[in-house]
Design an enzyme around this catalytic site. Structure first.
Site, PDB file in Angstrom:
ATOM      1  N   ALA A 179       7.099   0.615   7.888  1.00 40.57           N
ATOM      2  CA  ALA A 179       7.790   1.130   6.633  1.00 40.57           C
ATOM      3  C   ALA A 179       6.914   2.100   5.944  1.00 40.57           C
ATOM      4  O   ALA A 179       7.236   2.743   4.884  1.00 40.57           O
ATOM      5  CB  ALA A 179       8.477   0.169   5.803  1.00 40.57           C
ATOM      6  N   GLY A 205       2.386  -3.038   5.260  1.00 37.10           N
ATOM      7  CA  GLY A 205       2.772  -4.297   5.227  1.00 37.10           C
ATOM      8  C   GLY A 205       1.883  -5.266   5.925  1.00 37.10           C
ATOM      9  O   GLY A 205       1.434  -6.260   5.460  1.00 37.10           O
ATOM     10  N   GLY A 206       1.459  -4.973   7.297  1.00 30.95           N
ATOM     11  CA  GLY A 206       0.818  -6.022   7.901  1.00 30.95           C
ATOM     12  C   GLY A 206      -0.502  -5.897   7.790  1.00 30.95           C
ATOM     13  O   GLY A 206      -1.211  -6.931   7.660  1.00 30.95           O
ATOM     14  N   SER A 207      -1.124  -4.511   7.469  1.00 30.93           N
ATOM     15  CA  SER A 207      -2.296  -4.522   6.798  1.00 30.93           C
ATOM     16  C   SER A 207      -2.706  -5.192   5.563  1.00 30.93           C
ATOM     17  O   SER A 207      -3.504  -5.526   5.403  1.00 30.93           O
ATOM     18  CB  SER A 207      -2.676  -3.078   6.681  1.00 30.93           C
ATOM     19  OG  SER A 207      -2.677  -2.118   7.795  1.00 30.93           O
ATOM     20  N   ALA A 208      -1.699  -5.091   4.796  1.00 29.80           N
ATOM     21  CA  ALA A 208      -1.727  -5.877   3.301  1.00 29.80           C
ATOM     22  C   ALA A 208      -1.871  -7.222   3.724  1.00 29.80           C
ATOM     23  O   ALA A 208      -2.418  -8.127   2.915  1.00 29.80           O
ATOM     24  CB  ALA A 208      -0.634  -5.413   2.529  1.00 29.80           C
ATOM     25  N   LYS A 257       0.870  -1.137   0.158  1.00 26.18           N
ATOM     26  CA  LYS A 257      -0.087   0.040  -0.003  1.00 26.18           C
ATOM     27  C   LYS A 257       0.766   1.189  -0.031  1.00 26.18           C
ATOM     28  O   LYS A 257       1.769   1.225   0.601  1.00 26.18           O
ATOM     29  CB  LYS A 257      -0.691  -0.039   1.514  1.00 26.18           C
ATOM     30  CG  LYS A 257      -1.638   1.212   1.387  1.00 26.18           C
ATOM     31  CD  LYS A 257      -1.156   2.212   2.340  1.00 26.18           C
ATOM     32  CE  LYS A 257      -0.447   2.043   3.520  1.00 26.18           C
ATOM     33  NZ  LYS A 257       0.098   3.408   4.114  1.00 26.18           N
ATOM     34  N   PRO A 294       9.297  -4.499   4.085  1.00 27.40           N
ATOM     35  CA  PRO A 294       9.920  -4.022   5.314  1.00 27.40           C
ATOM     36  C   PRO A 294       8.829  -3.906   6.422  1.00 27.40           C
ATOM     37  O   PRO A 294       7.540  -3.460   6.269  1.00 27.40           O
ATOM     38  CB  PRO A 294      10.814  -2.726   5.109  1.00 27.40           C
ATOM     39  CG  PRO A 294      10.275  -2.560   4.004  1.00 27.40           C
ATOM     40  CD  PRO A 294       9.764  -3.661   3.173  1.00 27.40           C
ATOM     41  N   ASP A 349      -5.750   0.825   7.929  1.00 26.48           N
ATOM     42  CA  ASP A 349      -5.521   0.490   6.608  1.00 26.48           C
ATOM     43  C   ASP A 349      -6.109  -0.870   6.105  1.00 26.48           C
ATOM     44  O   ASP A 349      -6.233  -0.998   4.931  1.00 26.48           O
ATOM     45  CB  ASP A 349      -3.826   0.367   6.396  1.00 26.48           C
ATOM     46  CG  ASP A 349      -3.372   1.861   6.501  1.00 26.48           C
ATOM     47  OD1 ASP A 349      -3.966   2.877   6.211  1.00 26.48           O
ATOM     48  OD2 ASP A 349      -2.210   2.118   6.554  1.00 26.48           O
TER      49      ASP A 349
END
Length: 270
Positions: free
Chosen positions: A94, A98-101, A10, A91, A130
């Protein structure tokens, strides 16, 4: 049953912080976009849910049982468990969600295999601001804390994009806490390209104050042939949009020679 999904990175093409709310969160207006690459998730049927993490940035997830993927699984009722392998290519901390994705990819996996409950949006929002946007992973406007989604004319789909991170984590909370509290106005209206071009990221200065290399990344990207350069989210990742994939690749290779210590992701906007 074997399932696989990409957890698309994202980025915030624009991020306007409007005010601090009484509940401690911030009122936002943002233009979400997604890159056609990111983490990878593979899953298969299992007696109970389980999670294994591999990949370049797996070591940054020190507590897999408390991982957002495990939390997402716990929120989604199913007749069978899922054994999940998460390949962590993005990463952590960042500005890429990333975690939400990852959580969004889990929602899509469960949707395709079993269907989602009618209140999936509120369940996703419980995991993070997110996450609802990451479930569909399509360009959209986010308001409120980012969970109130609106469609946008996505005339940037297919645009070449380069993500660059100085390999330094930057937590969201301190960046928001450093925001100076000045409302510089709302997003403009129109297609995604116009909103992005006329937008801004109100968190860039507080991010640079906490992580000065963000300014170096922005400077390097702005010194090349990019059409638009901006920091994503609360940083430290920055992105550049280019007129063509070849122009992006040449810029990425030149930057990699100059700064081999920086992380890159090359792709196109979805």
């Amino acid at each position: 049953m074997q399932l696989s999904e990409t957890a698309y990175a994202k980025i915030n093409l624009a991020l306007h912080v409007r005010r601090r709310r009484e509940d401690g969160y911030h009122e936002l207006e943002t233009l979400f976009a997604f890159v056609d690459a990111g983490d990878r998730i593979n899953a298969r049927s299992a007696p109970q849910d389980e999670l294994r993490v591999v990949g370049e940035f797996s070591g940054q997830l020190t507590d897999p049982l408390n991982n957002i993927v495990a939390k997402a699984l716990s929120l989604l009722p199913r007749p069978d468990g899922l054994s999940v392998l998460l390949e962590k290519n993005l990463p952590v901390a960042a500005g890429l969600g990333g975690g939400s994705a990852d959580a969004g990819a889990i929602f899509r996996l469960v949707r395709d295999a079993f269907g989602l409950p009618d209140d999936w949006h509120s369940r996703a929002a419980k995991l993070g601001a997110d996450v609802p946007a990451c479930v569909e992973s399509e360009a959209c406007i986010g308001r409120g804390t980012g969970t109130e989604l609106e469609p946008v004319e996505n005339d940037l789909a297919g645009t070449a994009v380069l993500l660059v991170n100085p390999r330094l984590p930057l937590s969201t909370g301190p960046v928001f806490a450093n925001w100076e509290g000045v409302d510089r106005g709302p997003l403009t209206t129109g297609p995604a390209s116009k909103i992005a071009r006329e937008g801004r990221n109100d968190l860039v200065e507080p991010a640079i104050a906490l992580c000065p290399p963000v300014a170096e990344v922005l400077g390097e990207l702005r010194g090349g042939p990019a059409d638009l350069v901006r920091m994503s989210g609360s940083g430290a990742t920055c992105f550049a949009l280019y007129s063509s994939h070849d122009v992006m690749l040449n810029a990425a290779e030149t930057l990699a020679l100059r700064r081999p210590d920086w992380w890159q992701l090359r792709g196109r906007l979805r």
